[in-house]
Enzyme design. Structure first.
Site, PDB file in Angstrom:
ATOM      1  N   ASP A 178      32.013  37.406  45.346  1.00 53.60           N
ATOM      2  CA  ASP A 178      32.928  37.397  46.481  1.00 53.60           C
ATOM      3  C   ASP A 178      32.663  38.670  47.305  1.00 53.60           C
ATOM      4  O   ASP A 178      31.691  38.725  48.056  1.00 53.60           O
ATOM      5  CB  ASP A 178      34.342  37.340  45.883  1.00 53.60           C
ATOM      6  CG  ASP A 178      35.436  37.113  46.891  1.00 53.60           C
ATOM      7  OD1 ASP A 178      35.602  35.966  47.318  1.00 53.60           O
ATOM      8  OD2 ASP A 178      36.147  38.071  47.233  1.00 53.60           O
ATOM      9  N   ASP A 204      39.540  30.466  37.583  1.00 54.11           N
ATOM     10  CA  ASP A 204      40.973  30.262  37.397  1.00 54.11           C
ATOM     11  C   ASP A 204      41.794  30.589  38.633  1.00 54.11           C
ATOM     12  O   ASP A 204      41.340  31.283  39.546  1.00 54.11           O
ATOM     13  CB  ASP A 204      41.475  31.169  36.267  1.00 54.11           C
ATOM     14  CG  ASP A 204      41.516  32.642  36.693  1.00 54.11           C
ATOM     15  OD1 ASP A 204      40.465  33.153  37.132  1.00 54.11           O
ATOM     16  OD2 ASP A 204      42.599  33.253  36.632  1.00 54.11           O
TER      17      ASP A 204
HETATM   18  P1  IMP Z   1      34.050  40.363  43.659  1.00 56.21           P
HETATM   19  O1  IMP Z   1      34.042  41.592  42.811  1.00 56.21           O
HETATM   20  O2  IMP Z   1      34.959  40.505  44.846  1.00 56.21           O
HETATM   21  O3  IMP Z   1      32.688  39.894  44.048  1.00 56.21           O
HETATM   22  O4  IMP Z   1      34.782  39.250  42.824  1.00 56.21           O
HETATM   23  C1  IMP Z   1      34.161  38.480  41.882  1.00 56.21           C
HETATM   24  C2  IMP Z   1      35.182  37.951  40.913  1.00 56.21           C
HETATM   25  O5  IMP Z   1      36.377  37.539  41.572  1.00 56.21           O
HETATM   26  C3  IMP Z   1      34.650  36.715  40.221  1.00 56.21           C
HETATM   27  O6  IMP Z   1      34.013  37.068  39.030  1.00 56.21           O
HETATM   28  C4  IMP Z   1      35.889  35.909  39.976  1.00 56.21           C
HETATM   29  O7  IMP Z   1      36.448  36.298  38.735  1.00 56.21           O
HETATM   30  C5  IMP Z   1      36.830  36.307  41.080  1.00 56.21           C
HETATM   31  N1  IMP Z   1      36.815  35.317  42.165  1.00 56.21           N
HETATM   32  C6  IMP Z   1      36.319  35.488  43.414  1.00 56.21           C
HETATM   33  N2  IMP Z   1      36.480  34.399  44.170  1.00 56.21           N
HETATM   34  C7  IMP Z   1      37.103  33.485  43.364  1.00 56.21           C
HETATM   35  C8  IMP Z   1      37.548  32.130  43.573  1.00 56.21           C
HETATM   36  O8  IMP Z   1      37.381  31.501  44.641  1.00 56.21           O
HETATM   37  N3  IMP Z   1      38.141  31.533  42.502  1.00 56.21           N
HETATM   38  C9  IMP Z   1      38.328  32.150  41.315  1.00 56.21           C
HETATM   39  N4  IMP Z   1      37.920  33.414  41.084  1.00 56.21           N
HETATM   40  C10 IMP Z   1      37.322  34.076  42.099  1.00 56.21           C
END
Ligand code: IMP
Ligand code: MG
Length: 181
Positions: free
Chosen positions: A105, A161
Site C-alpha cells: 500500500d 482482513d
Molecule cells: P503499507 O505498509 O502501507 O504498504 O501496508 C501494507 C500492509 O497494510 C499490508 O501488509 C496489509 O496488512 C495492510 N493493507 C493494506 N491495504 C490493505 C487492504 O486493502 N486490505 C487489507 N489489508 C491491507
C-alpha cells in the site's frame, strides 16, 4: 452464516489467484536458477500466509521459509520505524531473501523490512506481493514481483482482513459499503 454475503464484488477469483501464483512461482524459479541462487522466503504475518502456501508449491528450488510479524508506523518520516511483533527464527546473513507480502500500500512495511534485513547482512532482498496499490505509494519502493495491481480499494480475503475478519475467504473481494463504517 456465510461471510460471502458481506462481499459486494469479487476482485480476484480463486482460479485467478492460483494461476497467477503458478506464473510467479515459475518466474521466481527461473530468475533464481539463472543466478544459481535459492531464496529464503520470509512471509509477513498474518496476511501473506495463504499466498505463501500457494506460491511455494510452484517454486521448484531448494527453498526454506520463515515468518515475521511487524507493524509500520505510518506517518513517521523515517521508513526504518518498524515494530517487530515476531522476529525470525532463521539467520539472514548472506541469504537471498524473498519477502512475501499480501498487499503493498504506502510501501512503508516492505521498505522498512527490506532495510532491516539488509542491515542484518542479507545478501539480497526481493519482494513478491500478490496485490499492489501503486496509487497509494508514499515511499519509493517497487516490488520485484506483483500478482495483480489494483485500484485504491480496501480489499479482504485470501489472508487479508478487516478488523481481523474475512481472512479465510478463498478469493479477494470488496466489502459492502455499509460494513466499512
Ligand atoms: P503499507 O505498509 O502501507 O504498504 O501496508 C501494507 C500492509 O497494510 C499490508 O501488509 C496489509 O496488512 C495492510 N493493507 C493494506 N491495504 C490493505 C487492504 O486493502 N486490505 C487489507 N489489508 C491491507
Ligand atoms: Mg500485512
Amino acid at each position: 452464516m456465510s461471510l460471502k454475503q458481506d462481499i459486494k464484488e469479487i476482485l480476484v477469483s480463486e482460479d485467478q489467484i492460483r494461476n497467477r501464483a503458478r506464473e510467479l512461482g515459475e518466474q521466481i524459479t527461473a530468475d533464481y536458477e539463472a543466478e544459481g541462487k535459492k531464496p529464503l522466503a520470509i512471509a509477513l504475518l498474518r496476511g501473506s500466509v495463504p499466498f505463501l502456501a500457494d506460491l511455494i508449491k510452484y517454486i521448484d528450488l531448494d527453498i526454506q521459509y520463515d515468518f515475521m510479524d511487524v507493524t509500520s508506523y505510518e506517518g513517521t518520516r523515517s521508513t526504518g520505524d518498524i515494530k517487530i511483533l515476531k522476529d525470525l527464527d532463521t539467520s539472514v546473513v548472506g541469504k537471498d531473501i524473498l519477502l512475501v507480502e499480501d498487499i503493498v500500500d504506502s510501501g512503508y512495511t516492505i521498505q522498512a523490512v527490506k532495510e532491516l534485513l539488509l542491515a542484518r547482512e542479507a545478501a539480497s532482498v526481493k519482494v513478491v506481493t500478490l496485490l499492489d496499490k501503486p496509487a497509494r505509494r508514499v515511499v519509493d519502493v517497487q516490488p520485484e514481483y506483483v500478482g495483480y495491481p489494483i485500484e485504491d480499494l480496501f480489499v479482504v480475503g485470501y489472508g487479508m482482513d478487516f478488523n481481523q475478519r474475512y481472512r479465510c475467504l478463498p478469493f479477494i473481494g470488496v466489502l459492502k459499503d455499509e460494513l466499512y463504517r
